[in-house]
Structures are given as structure tokens and as C-alpha cells.
Design an enzyme around this catalytic site. Structure first.
Site, PDB file in Angstrom:
ATOM      1  N   HIS A  76      53.398  51.127  44.211  1.00 30.44           N
ATOM      2  CA  HIS A  76      52.601  49.951  43.874  1.00 30.44           C
ATOM      3  C   HIS A  76      52.215  50.066  42.393  1.00 30.44           C
ATOM      4  O   HIS A  76      51.879  51.154  41.919  1.00 30.44           O
ATOM      5  CB  HIS A  76      51.341  49.921  44.747  1.00 30.44           C
ATOM      6  CG  HIS A  76      50.360  48.880  44.338  1.00 30.44           C
ATOM      7  ND1 HIS A  76      50.731  47.578  44.044  1.00 30.44           N
ATOM      8  CD2 HIS A  76      49.007  48.941  44.156  1.00 30.44           C
ATOM      9  CE1 HIS A  76      49.648  46.896  43.704  1.00 30.44           C
ATOM     10  NE2 HIS A  76      48.596  47.693  43.762  1.00 30.44           N
ATOM     11  N   CYS A 133      46.897  45.037  48.498  1.00 29.67           N
ATOM     12  CA  CYS A 133      47.935  45.644  47.655  1.00 29.67           C
ATOM     13  C   CYS A 133      48.908  46.501  48.455  1.00 29.67           C
ATOM     14  O   CYS A 133      50.017  46.767  48.006  1.00 29.67           O
ATOM     15  CB  CYS A 133      47.303  46.472  46.547  1.00 29.67           C
ATOM     16  SG  CYS A 133      46.313  45.463  45.437  1.00 29.67           S
ATOM     17  N   ASN A 182      49.238  44.145  37.847  1.00 31.88           N
ATOM     18  CA  ASN A 182      49.112  44.406  39.279  1.00 31.88           C
ATOM     19  C   ASN A 182      49.326  43.094  40.042  1.00 31.88           C
ATOM     20  O   ASN A 182      48.484  42.196  39.977  1.00 31.88           O
ATOM     21  CB  ASN A 182      47.719  44.981  39.554  1.00 31.88           C
ATOM     22  CG  ASN A 182      47.505  45.350  41.009  1.00 31.88           C
ATOM     23  OD1 ASN A 182      48.264  44.954  41.889  1.00 31.88           O
ATOM     24  ND2 ASN A 182      46.452  46.100  41.265  1.00 31.88           N
TER      25      ASN A 182
HETATM   26  O1  UT7 Z   1      45.885  47.468  43.439  1.00 29.37           O
HETATM   27  C1  UT7 Z   1      44.764  47.808  44.169  1.00 29.37           C
HETATM   28  C2  UT7 Z   1      44.286  49.107  43.780  1.00 29.37           C
HETATM   29  N1  UT7 Z   1      43.659  49.043  42.475  1.00 29.37           N
HETATM   30  C3  UT7 Z   1      43.671  50.115  41.752  1.00 29.37           C
HETATM   31  O2  UT7 Z   1      44.265  51.091  42.148  1.00 29.37           O
HETATM   32  C4  UT7 Z   1      42.888  50.111  40.477  1.00 29.37           C
HETATM   33  C5  UT7 Z   1      42.262  51.445  40.312  1.00 29.37           C
HETATM   34  N2  UT7 Z   1      41.463  51.567  39.114  1.00 29.37           N
HETATM   35  C6  UT7 Z   1      41.965  51.548  37.860  1.00 29.37           C
HETATM   36  O3  UT7 Z   1      43.125  51.298  37.642  1.00 29.37           O
HETATM   37  C7  UT7 Z   1      41.031  51.950  36.736  1.00 29.37           C
HETATM   38  O4  UT7 Z   1      39.839  52.441  37.277  1.00 29.37           O
HETATM   39  C8  UT7 Z   1      40.730  50.806  35.724  1.00 29.37           C
HETATM   40  C9  UT7 Z   1      41.944  50.483  34.883  1.00 29.37           C
HETATM   41  C10 UT7 Z   1      40.275  49.580  36.499  1.00 29.37           C
HETATM   42  C11 UT7 Z   1      39.600  51.219  34.792  1.00 29.37           C
HETATM   43  O5  UT7 Z   1      39.914  52.442  34.138  1.00 29.37           O
HETATM   44  P1  UT7 Z   1      38.847  53.658  34.111  1.00 29.37           P
HETATM   45  O6  UT7 Z   1      39.419  54.697  33.292  1.00 29.37           O
HETATM   46  O7  UT7 Z   1      38.501  53.965  35.549  1.00 29.37           O
HETATM   47  O8  UT7 Z   1      37.626  53.015  33.343  1.00 29.37           O
HETATM   48  P2  UT7 Z   1      36.125  52.736  33.846  1.00 29.37           P
HETATM   49  O9  UT7 Z   1      36.110  51.710  34.918  1.00 29.37           O
HETATM   50  O10 UT7 Z   1      35.481  54.055  34.113  1.00 29.37           O
HETATM   51  O11 UT7 Z   1      35.500  52.111  32.554  1.00 29.37           O
HETATM   52  C12 UT7 Z   1      35.362  52.832  31.335  1.00 29.37           C
HETATM   53  C13 UT7 Z   1      34.673  51.943  30.321  1.00 29.37           C
HETATM   54  C14 UT7 Z   1      33.391  51.302  30.838  1.00 29.37           C
HETATM   55  O12 UT7 Z   1      32.457  51.290  29.764  1.00 29.37           O
HETATM   56  P3  UT7 Z   1      31.304  52.388  29.693  1.00 29.37           P
HETATM   57  O13 UT7 Z   1      30.507  52.222  30.958  1.00 29.37           O
HETATM   58  O14 UT7 Z   1      32.012  53.704  29.610  1.00 29.37           O
HETATM   59  O15 UT7 Z   1      30.559  52.001  28.452  1.00 29.37           O
HETATM   60  C15 UT7 Z   1      33.801  49.888  31.135  1.00 29.37           C
HETATM   61  O16 UT7 Z   1      32.737  48.980  31.047  1.00 29.37           O
HETATM   62  O17 UT7 Z   1      35.550  50.847  29.943  1.00 29.37           O
HETATM   63  C16 UT7 Z   1      34.814  49.618  30.059  1.00 29.37           C
HETATM   64  N3  UT7 Z   1      35.751  48.542  30.367  1.00 29.37           N
HETATM   65  C17 UT7 Z   1      36.442  47.898  29.414  1.00 29.37           C
HETATM   66  N4  UT7 Z   1      36.451  48.015  28.068  1.00 29.37           N
HETATM   67  C18 UT7 Z   1      37.291  47.190  27.389  1.00 29.37           C
HETATM   68  C19 UT7 Z   1      36.087  48.057  31.564  1.00 29.37           C
HETATM   69  N5  UT7 Z   1      37.010  47.087  31.421  1.00 29.37           N
HETATM   70  C20 UT7 Z   1      37.244  46.966  30.102  1.00 29.37           C
HETATM   71  C21 UT7 Z   1      38.083  46.138  29.324  1.00 29.37           C
HETATM   72  N6  UT7 Z   1      38.091  46.288  27.977  1.00 29.37           N
HETATM   73  N7  UT7 Z   1      38.924  45.220  29.880  1.00 29.37           N
END
Ligand code: UT7
Length: 324
Positions: free
Chosen positions: A251, A114, A281
């Protein structure tokens, strides 16, 4: 007098097929609401069957050349940032040369996921400053849809396909920060974090291309601090501070990372180019796409001071300061 690498043309290409968040509700335990609020993404473009990274790179390059008033014979080098090449080799850059009808000069790919476009732009700038090339096409192009695990809701809803391109040309400058062109850059990587974002296949390991795996939340927690630090380092190399910034062109991974970084830099969101809602992304394509869309919208104007910043797999991260 000193030589500067100045942007003289920009262009982009997005595949026709647009997929809204709601489409994922049919096959995954997810909602439009979750994707929108956690990432800022509303829709993304996916390449058509048979449409490749080089096809999109060539389309974006043609538009950038037209905007610069240049033809393929004017270009000395093609640098393509991509992690999703058509083939393991040759480079996408050589396919772009052929597609444009370029029979001189040279081309190569840069792979920093990225952050790839920031690395490519820095390399292209170095080629110009070293006198190796006078005009360089710098392209970011990706088909991340081809490395998605469509059963993994935590990744497949986040990425999209597309390409953006710039023409960079050697021009004389005064040597101070009023010059147009690239003014400074800062690059970083740290392989200790490589498990945070990777593809679980490759030539010398599994023999197939593999699928993307990401620990989103740990990466999220690294992103704002590292992006702010690299932007500050790049600005401070030329004695500039946050007040000098007309536009952050980040980005486009997550609106919360974009907002967090802008806030930490003290730059209001009115001075940040945001395309994540429409593109998702697109990895190394996201910054040239945002530059092209920002210019097309009439937001970015000649003379504006821009900071681009990106972080991704590696981890690799960096920033480039340029005057448009
Ligand atoms: O480009 C390269 C660099 N990439 C990035 O910079 C990405 C960086 N990360 C992010 O943008 C974020 O971490 C995400 C958008 C990927 C995720 O957001 P988050 O606020 O960090 O959520 P999380 O991973 O802590 O997940 C929260 C909850 C989890 O459930 P539990 O464990 O709290 O029950 C996940 O399983 O959301 C759940 N979850 C979803 N729920 C509905 C994960 N994906 C989904 C989904 N729909 N698509």
C-alpha cells in the site's frame, strides 16, 4: 489438482489533473520539501468535477478486461474495494456492471479503507475456490479528494484519486507454491484503534459524508510492525520465507513505511514497487494501481512471487501472497 485464482489481466485509470506538492504552498503552511521528505509524495491526481469513483472503476475495469482478452459477459462477479462510493447505495460494483454492459452475475463492495484491496482480493479468491464464480473483476477505486479537509495540512497533502483492476480466473494448479495465482492471505482488524483514521460523518450519525481525520504519527508507529507481521503470516501459511519474494507490492501511504517494512523483511528496495511519489495515498486503489504500473514498467513478470500488504482505517490490515 486444486483450483487457483490466477490474475489474467490488469489495468488502471488515473484522472487527468495532476497536482504537484508546490500547489499546496499557496493555501497552507506547508512546503514541497516537508511533503516529499515526510511522505515521499511529489504529486497526486485529482478527479475532475463530476468524475466519480464508478467512472474511474469502469475505466480501469475495461483496461483489465482488454489485457485479459475477456469481455463483460465472461465475468461472473465484480468486487469493488472503496470507501468513497458515488452514493451511499447501491454499490459501486453494480454501477460497474451497468457501465460495462454486464447483465448477468453479481457485484458488491468491500469497505476496509486502505486495506480494502487486500480484503477484496481475499474475498474474490474465496468465491473462486468455493465455486461461486469462475472469473471475477476485482477493483480498487477511490475519490479521497472528496473527503479532504483542505484546511488540514496534516492530511490533505497526502491523498489522491485513482482506480486499478484485476481479472482473476479459476485455473487448475498442482496445489504447491509453484502454481500461478493466489497462494495465501492473512486478514486482521482491531476496532480499538478506530480513532486513528476515520471520517467524521456518515449516514446513521451526522447524515452527511464528513471529512477524513487522521492521527498520522501514532498510525505510522503501528504500520511497519503490523505490515511485516501480516506479510510473514501469509508467507508462512504456505511455507515460504522472505527469500522467495520477487516483489513486495505495498500500500502506498508513505515511502518511510514502505522502506521500513521492506528492511524488516530483508527485501531490498529494488524488489519493491513504488508509486507513492506519483499517486500519493489512493487508499484501496493503491495496490491495484501499483500492480498495473509495475507490470506496465516491465518490473513484474509472469511467474514472479508477489506479496501485497496494506494497513488503514479500522485499523484493518492484511497481506496476500500470489504468483503473477
Ligand atoms: O493509508 C492509511 C494509512 N495511513 C498511513 O499509514 C499514514 C501514516 N502516517 C504517516 O505517513 C506520517 O505520520 C505523516 C506523513 C502523516 C506525518 O509524518 P510524521 O513524521 O509522523 O510527522 P508528525 O505528524 O509527527 O508531524 C511533525 C510536524 C508537526 O509539527 P510539530 O508538532 O513538530 O511542530 C506537524 O504539525 O510536522 C507538522 N506537519 C506539517 N508541516 C508542514 C504536519 N503536516 C504538515 C505539513 N507541512 N503538510
Amino acid at each position: 489438482m486444486s483450483v487457483r485464482a490466477v490474475v489474467t489481466g490488469v489495468g488502471h485509470y488515473l484522472p487527468e489533473r495532476i497536482v504537484p506538492n508546490a500547489a499546496f504552498e499557496e493555501t497552507l503552511d506547508t512546503t514541497d520539501e516537508w511533503i516529499r521528505t515526510r511522505s515521499g509524495i511529489e504529486r497526486r491526481h485529482f478527479a475532475a468535477e463530476g468524475e466519480t469513483t464508478s467512472d474511474m472503476a469502469i475505466a480501469a475495469a475495461r483496461r483489465a478486461l482488454t489485457a485479459a482478452g475477456r469481455g463483460p459477459d465472461d465475468i461472473d462477479a465484480v468486487v469493488v474495494a472503496t470507501s468513497t462510493p458515488d452514493l451511499t447505495f447501491p454499490s459501486v460494483a453494480t454501477m460497474v456492471q451497468d457501465g460495462l454492459g454486464m447483465t448477468r452475475g453479481f457485484g458488491f463492495d468491500v469497505q476496509a479503507v486502505c486495506a480494502g484491496f487486500v480484503f477484496a482480493l481475499t474475498n474474490a479468491n474465496a468465491l473462486i475456490l468455493a465455486g461461486q464464480a469462475k472469473r471475477v473483476l476485482v477493483i480498487g477505486a477511490e475519490t479521497f479528494s472528496r473527503i479532504m479537509d483542505w484546511t488540514d495540512r496534516s492530511t490533505c497533502v497526502l491523498f489522491g484519486d485513482g482506480a486499478g483492476a484485476l481479472v482473476l480466473e479459476a485455473q487448475d494448479g498442482t496445489g504447491d507454491t509453484s502454481d500461478r495465482g493466489i497462494l495465501s492471505a492473512d486478514l486482521n482488524s482491531d476496532g480499538r484503534f478506530r480513532d486513528m483514521l476515520y471520517v467524521d460523518g456518515g449516514v446513521s450519525s451526522t447524515g452527511h459524508s464528513g471529512k477524513l481525520r487522521m492521527q498520522g504519527n501514532p498510525l505510522f508507529r503501528q504500520a511497519v510492525d503490523k505490515l511485516t507481521a501480516t506479510a510473514h503470516t501469509a508467507l508462512s501459511k504456505v511455507g515460504l520465507s522472505d527469500d522467495a519474494v520477487d516483489w513486495i507490492v505495498p500500500h502506498q501511504a508513505n515511502i518511510r513505511i514502505i522502506k521500513g517494512t521492506a528492511k524488516k523483511m530483508g527485501v531490498p528496495m529494488e524488489r519493491v514497487i513504488v508509486t507513492v511519489q506519483d499517486h500519493g495515498n489512493t487508499s484501496a486503489a493503491s495496490i491495484p494501481l501499483a500492480l498495473s504500473v509495475g507490470a506496465e514498467r516491465g518490473q513484474i513478470k509472469p511467474g514472479d512471487l508477489i506479496v501485497t500488504e496494506a494497513i488503514g482505517g479500522g485499523l484493518a490490515w492484511g497481506a496476500v501472497v500470489l504468483r503473477w
